[in-house]
Design a protein around this motif. Structure first.
Motif, short mmCIF file in Angstrom:
data_model
loop_
_atom_site.label_atom_id
_atom_site.label_comp_id
_atom_site.label_asym_id
_atom_site.label_seq_id
_atom_site.Cartn_x
_atom_site.Cartn_y
_atom_site.Cartn_z
N GLU A 75 7.33 3.21 -0.52
CA GLU A 75 6.84 2.30 0.17
C GLU A 75 6.65 2.73 1.68
O GLU A 75 6.23 2.22 2.62
N VAL A 95 3.60 2.89 3.61
CA VAL A 95 2.80 3.17 2.64
C VAL A 95 1.79 1.85 1.97
O VAL A 95 2.72 1.14 1.65
N ASN A 96 0.52 1.92 2.23
CA ASN A 96 -0.22 0.90 1.45
C ASN A 96 -1.33 1.71 0.83
O ASN A 96 -1.62 2.97 1.21
N LYS A 129 6.60 -9.67 5.31
CA LYS A 129 6.23 -9.44 3.95
C LYS A 129 6.21 -10.68 3.41
O LYS A 129 7.28 -11.84 3.60
NI NI Z 1 4.59 -2.41 1.92
#
Ligand code: NI
Ligand SMILES: [Ca+2]
Ligand SMILES: [Ca+2]
Ligand SMILES: [Ca+2]
Ligand SMILES: [Ca+2]
Ligand SMILES: [Ca+2]
Ligand SMILES: [Ca+2]
Ligand SMILES: [Ca+2]
Ligand SMILES: [Ca+2]
Ligand SMILES: [Ca+2]
Ligand SMILES: [Ca+2]
Ligand SMILES: [Ca+2]
Ligand SMILES: [Ca+2]
Ligand code: NI
Ligand code: NI
Ligand code: NI
Ligand code: NI
Ligand code: NI
Ligand code: NI
Ligand code: NI
Ligand code: NI
Ligand code: NI
Ligand code: NI
Ligand code: NI
Ligand code: NI
Ligand code: NI
Ligand code: NI
Ligand code: NI
Ligand code: NI
Ligand code: NI
Lengths: 335, 335, 335, 335, 335, 335
Positions: free
Chosen positions: D25, A29-30, C19
């Motif tokens: 997320e 998810v972003n 990330k």
């Molecule tokens: Ni993320």
């Protein structure tokens, strides 16, 4: 210094580990969208930014706001209400397999936005720059009316304005786009990614649009700058060797001449938002006092680094961007 | 149009994130096998397929069936019973580190298959093509007997037949392979990946097998086609720069001449099943009415895209494959 | 054959999936440090190794020990106590974005180590080689005293000794480093990665340190070997095209001449510990009876493969390394 | 034996590890919907099922079909087209925190379904049972028309029909629901979960709807059965101690009397689809020849086990359900 | 309404899936600390909050700030600098296995805080409440001096002040705690969790501290309220059946009498921050105009819900808390 | 003090997050087996242990060894060779759904073990205790011969011996089990989990095996102790409320009387290896000098804590176990 941006922020659902849509058992998810990405990057570079939009009054709308806040964006002027959060599904490509995007943004809250949802006088108070894109007016007539009102208000308050054209043929017809965008461009100082919708008239020039040469850009940009009163016109150039390897550069027209930036060869982690990274880097540069050529170099270096960062938003720092501009793209460990 | 395939489907246990076997705390689960992968791809291209095999009557056998069903394969003729599901462990390589495969397929249910487990008359009803590989007869004498019976039955029902040789020296001796495969090839129309086990006689030709030249392939293929009555012989060619980068192409002999396909340089996400992708693409092309050269182009483009997709099975669509054949491997985002 | 190493082992916390630190919701956990990595690789190659250090008497210290034991290292001589386990945070880079390391190792247990924590007579019993690095004495005065005592004891027991200089300017000043290292080097047989801290005197030579030529290395190494009595001096050479692609090679001086190894172009999965892989490969080679040039080839091939393995430690096998030395870096699947 | 079901299948996006929407997320992906869940469970129990719906002609629609195929459902009659796949977001609750569901199903492809998308004569050929729910006609007028047509066609072909009422007040008004459902119920044999929308007339009875007693159910069910010609009316009863612990049972009216099932205390892994599990278990039981009381016991035991299985669909086997009915809920390891 | 809090925010590294420290291959990352958790919850309830602290000027310090911003906290007054971010490692317990916490917070930036890092006049401008805890002054003499200065400044500006005692015996001695806390309490209006460090004098009362009875609390609280001028004293009561099941309630003394809240039986997902949830709920209630008993009910219901939410911070909404206070803890799905 | 154990260690592949086999896309990897689990726990309690087995000479065999080394077990006497690593698939149950185990251990390397693979004189040198189980002789005739030889050698060297009967009806017949086990038991000092295979003769007693009363255990145990010369007989008692909640206790017969331990109610994270935890706790206790009753209390408390720890092996510390024995099972956070 403060930049205000207006647009849609969507939930992005992307498949992990190069899985295809038909294989995945989960989505990462972003949250992102052109103008939201610009707002976040501006904060990342140490300036202030505020994002204007409309989001549903539920936990998903709140999550989108939280993502913006996390990266420093002022969200107090975001209106709440409407039917739903816009979504898009992303299947990242690799090698010769292209990334796939499935938009699911119809009836998003921003399509039902009202002028009365915002107090531009308050929003633009103390602001220096206003930025939006050609996607926002394409979302609905109400969104288009809001875009126009925002541009007018920004100019009236003395802000510099920028518009990233981003013509999307699935959202509206070329005719409607031209009609709307030519009106909006009257209030725009910096135009990014000009295209056919702006109504360039080749018959008045030597330019053959089907066979554009290096020198022709200057003629095209000059005519558009004259027509709309643009102070700057900027555009990125992308060479796509594969979904994994691209080369990017940019050019900027300052009313007199075109400056070309360096070209970067990038190995891609996440290509989404790379154009927004150029826009935000350019805006940052101009707001921070760089000249057009320098600002474009900042923008394209920021964009290059964005390709290595997952998500829509750019988390490269000013120092990292300046190191890259300075010529060090060697990627040596920083201890 | 319907294609029937016969073979083993195994559970594949692969390490995530380039971990080595001695490091991993989890395995990603997939199910695959040469003929199973062909069956799934055939459905993916819009035709029908049925897979024949024997799987244990437990939840793991069921999971293998479910994976086939998920991608559209008819599994109603799969026999249930026997001792265990065959497994293989995969440690994907990268750069100069090669992928490692540990097979754990001894005593899999298919090794104990009986002719009475299947009713070929029913299975081949309405079918156009039958495909199997040289791995299946290598699994056990019973599996070899089944392969022969299936090929005979397919020919008797008027189907086109294909065999992907895939000689595996850990499964049987070259001598036993030659004995079995030369018998099977009497019933084969399309032969993929011919090799020494088929008994090419260089003494009757100018060919020096230890120094094979471009023109020699034609001589070899002609002799084999004459010997076994093959309509087509096809073969892929792989250049391995590293475990991450390969170049692939294919050639097909149509009884008269050899057609070479384009060569693709692929960055590898998952190399397993790439050969099966060529086979299924070729079969699809021939069933769909393409000529030999076109079918091989379809097969190798399908195979190229497979390298970008995790798991054994190919999920590239006909449209994507045709775009690649048409020359666009640029990987630009599809919105 | 048995190798003893002395140093710090830290917990490494690295972001997954490229990330950045500001994005991550989890860290992958590994444990590593220069000398610990050497000890683990030595066991991986079939020799014995023992690691000396001090770790806190809590579950985190135990976890570090467990990682060493997992890969075969004897940890019975590790002292327990002190304040905390040293940590480092790693953000792996890609393309033009460099890897970021944030060390958090101040006040780690090893900085408070006492000579009385160890019985070197027992530790070195039956051992053939002792290895440490220039990082260990940089950690604290007590750690420096321990390093000196260990080197002296090792020499007294007849072991071969090696030191990987690894000057880290954040840990101590160049002056203090020089003072300490010149003293330690009196007891060192094999010096890796010599640098300015060793006090090369260019005024006695034709060497221009600001413009080092191929032949100058020999002069520098000769002077240092004479000064400190080094039997071998070895050094890796790294070309960094980007954070994803490097080229590496090494050279070794045997008192008479410099041997250069092959150069490898590596695509990087995890670059950390690549230098330690060269050191351990070199030590293994010398202990196993290879000559200097062969040992350096083993070391650099081991280092090349390390770049493809996640974590600090090298899990490439002797067979894999020898295959690569033999010229096969094609990465073909091993079934 | 074959069961046909009609309804919507949605993508379900659920937060992992008890995270809230504002924290997550990633989302776990599943596909489900009342009638789709029934179809999958029917196959799981060894019968055949076919699912009727309309899904978008993109990879997300295909993924929903693949999930159905994976669990054995015939999807060849699913129409393709329309705007989008319906979605729902799920935040699983625990202890005193309730699960949250955010539906995002407006304008899903099924809302634009046309009668001409289906050939009921072909669909119901060889089928024994047709099942749908009160949610489907609530989705749009076109969906309601389709539901009615399907029920009529099913009755005309001699199938048994069932309807799970599931009144959802966010989808339509009570008035519109009553109007539509009373019409549909004319063609229904087995009614699940009757409620106020069916128009029970208390004035003709001793029943006080605001204070329903044990015996009143019989009176209510009898009146409804008479009014609509229901052969059976069944209903589940749920006691919710917390989001983690529920107790469930069911009752079934066979025209004469009400049979009560055992009550199960369940610790919840995933509560979604538990009602559909009762429906599918009941249908399976009746199709398989059990009497009403036995079929309801099968249904409620199936539902109890569903609470322990992630996702919308039930993967408990007939043998496991029968073990539970037989009294063994001890959860001892099955080796 | 605005609340300011002062304290440390640490990175929390917790093992997933009930793994022990010696087993884990990854840590889940969160950021939290008593006063930071209060600040986040206050924003969650719709008020404004600002957090004061000192964090290192690196990406980890920024990540802690980002977490606060994500949940709405104003972080513009956080000072940057110092050596490191404080950490704590968490191994969540279950059943009879207790949660383990390993603190690694020595030398965190806040321990080196200077009064000159903050401008309290500006910080408290427009604020209504100031909150801190007994942990902050325990961190270092400088942190204690800052705490005292902040309390004085808050009182001078007319804010209500609260202090959550939280005596931690690993951070300081009881003697030093008493000395510091008795001084701080002169400036505190609302005291949470009073304990022995506050210097209750039993000799002046009938209270036997080794055998505290229900009525004794009133005597203790009255004496302390008189001594320090507390307006309210509140305390939670926890019964620990196991690491998975606890029962919690609270009491509040309003100068006259003690009010007891309801007791909640909670099944635990994440117990950390439950006390801070009571504090923030109580503060919210008092700021929002509830009386002492109502505010304590709000606080304990908020705390109960916190046990079901992963991470240190509370994301339960005011509506959810009010539903629970209203008696519905049934956890029924909210669609 | 040193304990030697002999048996099989398998790779365990378990589904995450309560997924069923037919749902899972990954398996968590662990390695375990009764005697391997005992060896690991013994090291965990601070004693030494060595594990004897035979494992394949590939990376999977190495990974099993690495897991043992990680937790401190001496693996230098493990033989390498044979066909494959034994596997088992685990689907953890919850609530009323039972855990499912699918063994895939046929033809594992240990089934082909030879006496010449081991030098018991060397293995038992310095050892105090030898432990194995009734599963090992059930694996193959060669494994049975090895078990007998090991027991004889252990007794000859003066070690105490223990056997955990664990009759598995899928591995051998009751008759063969009885024949083998009665022979082995001649060399056993401590018998765990006695069952029918040991040939209790009820006809010589008042015991009715179909209706075993509390007092009967003493009679049974006495007869068996007399027959085989057992010093201690111990057995666990398990009450299974559901797959999530069990109650456990144990009893030990010391030749004179039976001692019953406390009963623990456990909420289950991972039930596998709980019996081995009792065995290793009991052995530890007896080796450490506890009396029979105390050792059984230690064993059952260790077993209780094992239920909260993922994987087959017990990582509870002696201090944690003693805390639980001392009565504190409250699970309060340990800071
Ligand atoms: Ni993320
Ligand atoms: Ca990932
Ligand atoms: Ca994100
Ligand atoms: Ca990873
Ligand atoms: Ca991954
Ligand atoms: Ca899969
Ligand atoms: Ca590791
Ligand atoms: Ca999950
Ligand atoms: Ca699923
Ligand atoms: Ca999890
Ligand atoms: Ca796990
Ligand atoms: Ca977080
Ligand atoms: Ca493990
Ligand atoms: Ni993955
Ligand atoms: Ni998958
Ligand atoms: Ni799933
Ligand atoms: Ni690992
Ligand atoms: Ni694990
Ligand atoms: Ni997969
Ligand atoms: Ni990710
Ligand atoms: Ni994130
Ligand atoms: Ni990992
Ligand atoms: Ni998690
Ligand atoms: Ni989170
Ligand atoms: Ni683990
Ligand atoms: Ni790892
Ligand atoms: Ni989290
Ligand atoms: Ni998990
Ligand atoms: Ni999971
Ligand atoms: Ni799944």
């Amino acid at each position: 210094k403060k930049v205000v941006t207006l647009g849609e922020i969507m939930m992005r659902l992307s498949t992990p580990d190069y899985k295809r849509f038909v294989q995945t058992e989960s989505f990462d998810v972003n949250y992102g969208g052109g103008e939201a990405n610009v707002a976040a990057a501006i904060c990342n570079y140490g300036l202030q930014s505020s994002f204007i939009s409309k989001l549903p009054d539920n936990a998903l709308g709140q999550a989108a706001i939280n993502q913006l806040r996390r990266y420093g964006v002022d969200t107090q002027h975001v209106a709440r209400g409407g039917k739903r959060l816009g979504l898009y599904f992303l299947e990242p490509g690799v090698s010769m397999r292209a990334s796939q995007v499935i938009y699911d943004r119809a009836d998003a809250s921003i399509t039902e936005v009202e002028l009365s949802d915002f107090d531009f006088d308050k929003i633009f108070d103390g602001a220096d720059w206003f930025h939006t894109s050609g996607i926002t007016p394409a979302l609905s007539d109400k969104a288009a009316a809001l875009t126009l009102a925002a541009l007018k208000a920004a100019k009236a308050k003395g802000l510099t304005t920028s518009l990233d054209l981003n013509y999307r043929k699935k959202l509206w017809t070329a005719e409607k786009a031209r009609e709307t965008l030519t009106q909006l461009c009257q209030y725009v100082d910096v135009c990014l990614g000009p295209d056919a919708t702006l109504g360039f008239h080749p018959e008045d020039t030597d330019v053959d649009l089907s066979n554009l040469k290096q020198d022709d850009y200057k003629i095209v940009f000059k005519q558009l700058a004259d027509k709309y009163g643009f102070k700057y016109i900027a555009s990125t150039l992308r060479g796509s060797q594969s979904a994994s390897d691209n080369s990017i550069s940019a050019m900027i027209f300052d009313g007199t001449e075109i400056h070309h930036t360096k070209q970067y060869n990038v190995r891609i982690v996440d290509r989404v938002g790379a154009g927004d990274s150029f826009a935000s880097g350019l805006i940052y540069g101009l707001v921070a006092g760089l000249n057009a050529a320098q600002a474009a170099e900042f923008g394209i270096a920021a964009s290059a680094l964005k390709h290595t960062i997952p998500g829509d938003m750019n988390h490269a720092t000013v120092a990292e961007i300046e190191t890259l501009i300075g010529g060090d793209g060697s990627g040596k460990i920083q201890r």
